[in-house]
Design a protein around this motif. Sequence first.
Motif, mmCIF file in Angstrom:
data_model
loop_
_atom_site.group_PDB
_atom_site.id
_atom_site.type_symbol
_atom_site.label_atom_id
_atom_site.label_comp_id
_atom_site.label_asym_id
_atom_site.label_seq_id
_atom_site.Cartn_x
_atom_site.Cartn_y
_atom_site.Cartn_z
ATOM 1 N N ASP A 47 78.652 -59.761 -13.626
ATOM 2 C CA ASP A 47 78.439 -59.574 -12.198
ATOM 3 C C ASP A 47 77.234 -58.687 -11.899
ATOM 4 N N HIS A 48 76.490 -58.295 -12.914
ATOM 5 C CA HIS A 48 75.293 -57.490 -12.736
ATOM 6 C C HIS A 48 74.093 -58.177 -13.364
ATOM 7 N N ALA A 49 72.922 -57.860 -12.849
ATOM 8 C CA ALA A 49 71.669 -58.357 -13.420
ATOM 9 C C ALA A 49 70.984 -57.218 -14.167
ATOM 10 N N TYR A 50 69.972 -57.595 -14.957
ATOM 11 C CA TYR A 50 69.281 -56.602 -15.776
ATOM 12 C C TYR A 50 67.794 -56.923 -15.816
ATOM 13 N N PHE A 51 66.990 -55.861 -15.850
ATOM 14 C CA PHE A 51 65.579 -56.068 -16.158
ATOM 15 C C PHE A 51 65.089 -54.967 -17.084
ATOM 16 N N LEU A 52 64.114 -55.343 -17.876
ATOM 17 C CA LEU A 52 63.627 -54.527 -18.980
ATOM 18 C C LEU A 52 62.132 -54.326 -18.830
ATOM 19 N N GLU A 150 55.432 -44.001 -25.244
ATOM 20 C CA GLU A 150 55.977 -45.193 -24.598
ATOM 21 C C GLU A 150 57.478 -45.052 -24.418
ATOM 22 N N ARG A 151 57.936 -45.509 -23.260
ATOM 23 C CA ARG A 151 59.361 -45.540 -22.953
ATOM 24 C C ARG A 151 59.779 -46.978 -22.706
ATOM 25 N N THR A 152 60.978 -47.344 -23.177
ATOM 26 C CA THR A 152 61.538 -48.660 -22.899
ATOM 27 C C THR A 152 62.776 -48.467 -22.045
ATOM 28 N N LEU A 153 62.779 -49.087 -20.867
ATOM 29 C CA LEU A 153 63.874 -48.947 -19.906
ATOM 30 C C LEU A 153 64.606 -50.266 -19.747
ATOM 31 N N LEU A 154 65.928 -50.201 -19.822
ATOM 32 C CA LEU A 154 66.780 -51.334 -19.471
ATOM 33 C C LEU A 154 67.544 -50.929 -18.225
ATOM 34 N N ILE A 155 67.401 -51.703 -17.156
ATOM 35 C CA ILE A 155 67.977 -51.369 -15.862
ATOM 36 C C ILE A 155 69.087 -52.342 -15.507
ATOM 37 N N GLU A 156 70.259 -51.802 -15.173
ATOM 38 C CA GLU A 156 71.363 -52.602 -14.638
ATOM 39 C C GLU A 156 71.256 -52.564 -13.120
ATOM 40 N N ALA A 157 71.346 -53.736 -12.485
ATOM 41 C CA ALA A 157 71.053 -53.819 -11.056
ATOM 42 C C ALA A 157 71.880 -54.912 -10.394
ATOM 43 N N PRO A 158 72.040 -54.846 -9.074
ATOM 44 C CA PRO A 158 72.633 -55.986 -8.366
ATOM 45 C C PRO A 158 71.731 -57.207 -8.523
ATOM 46 N N PRO A 159 72.293 -58.389 -8.687
ATOM 47 C CA PRO A 159 71.444 -59.585 -8.756
ATOM 48 C C PRO A 159 70.628 -59.740 -7.476
ATOM 49 N N GLY A 160 69.430 -60.256 -7.606
ATOM 50 C CA GLY A 160 68.588 -60.448 -6.431
ATOM 51 C C GLY A 160 67.121 -60.524 -6.785
ATOM 52 N N THR A 161 66.289 -60.473 -5.758
ATOM 53 C CA THR A 161 64.837 -60.472 -5.928
ATOM 54 C C THR A 161 64.326 -59.056 -5.732
ATOM 55 N N TYR A 162 63.485 -58.611 -6.665
ATOM 56 C CA TYR A 162 62.964 -57.248 -6.653
ATOM 57 C C TYR A 162 61.445 -57.258 -6.528
ATOM 58 N N VAL A 163 60.920 -56.214 -5.905
ATOM 59 C CA VAL A 163 59.491 -56.025 -5.741
ATOM 60 C C VAL A 163 59.077 -54.767 -6.497
ATOM 61 N N PHE A 164 58.002 -54.871 -7.286
ATOM 62 C CA PHE A 164 57.413 -53.667 -7.872
ATOM 63 C C PHE A 164 56.688 -52.975 -6.727
ATOM 64 N N TYR A 165 57.339 -51.955 -6.175
ATOM 65 C CA TYR A 165 56.984 -51.401 -4.872
ATOM 66 C C TYR A 165 55.943 -50.286 -4.935
#
Length: 299
Positions: A47-52, A150-165
């Motif tokens: 039920d969650h989305a992820y981006f790396l 260097e850092r590597t991030l794995l983000i748990e997030a609500p599913p959807g469309t994201y903007v690099f803001y």
Amino acid sequence: MSKLLPPLSLPLFLALGFAALPAPILAQSKDELTEIGGDKPITLRDDHAYFLFRTRSGGVSPVFLRIPSDAEMQAYDAAKREAFAKAEPALIRKRQELIARKETAEKAGRPFSETIPPEPAVENFNFVWDKVKNAQTVRLGRAMEKTGDERTLLIEAPPGTYVFYGMGYGDIFHTCLCLGTVSFTAQAGRIADLGTILIASASEKSDLPELAGETGFGPSMNGHLVTWAAAIRPATASTPLSPLLAGKPIAPADFRATGKFVAGFSFGINRLAPIPGVLGYDRGNVLDLVENKVAANQY
């Protein structure tokens, strides 16, 4: 940031008609985005989305905005209309008092310097809603992996469309990518690999090829504050992956160009560096190179 920021599809993206945001502060409590550490096995929730992403940024963090759902925007609109109905009588009275003072001053030949606001309406009502937080800075200290700078991030997030803001640090939203950036989709149960996010001061020349054309503008570029430049090196089949992610459903992010927008609560503005085949620029226009067209401005 205890506010709902409106979706990119609306004509008044982060502009009039929504909250006139005060200081550029990004709240760090009860956030939507959760950084996943590398101290234990990683399990993806359906039920969650992820981006790396990987980043070399000198401590400056990316800021992401999730485009609100239709249901969220309907709730926001209903709450705004209810608040406006309560505030309207006082707003009308204040405006009428200012108009009367202006007329009195003009009849007496005295200057009148106060600003008379427009006639109160839902569209120009200054409304802040704290039920949804859809923009936040990523905390680099919670990286899944750290290697040198260097850092590597794995983000748990609500599913959807994201903007690099944009970019920030601590609770401060510093530089928005208001002049052009990208969005991507985060799907439930899957990992979108953003590749590597590169961030550097725009005043000093970067030795990174992706930032060569976005840096080296000298001290006058900054004034009293640093203006940050950013680039994305998209993930490819040869991009190394952490053993912690072995066997996980992961694919390169589906980047799309996002046109100009307004974010009046940042200290500085810039654009994301061009990405071959995705994002380009032509005399001030933001180019969607996926569909070979000018990306629509979001204001």
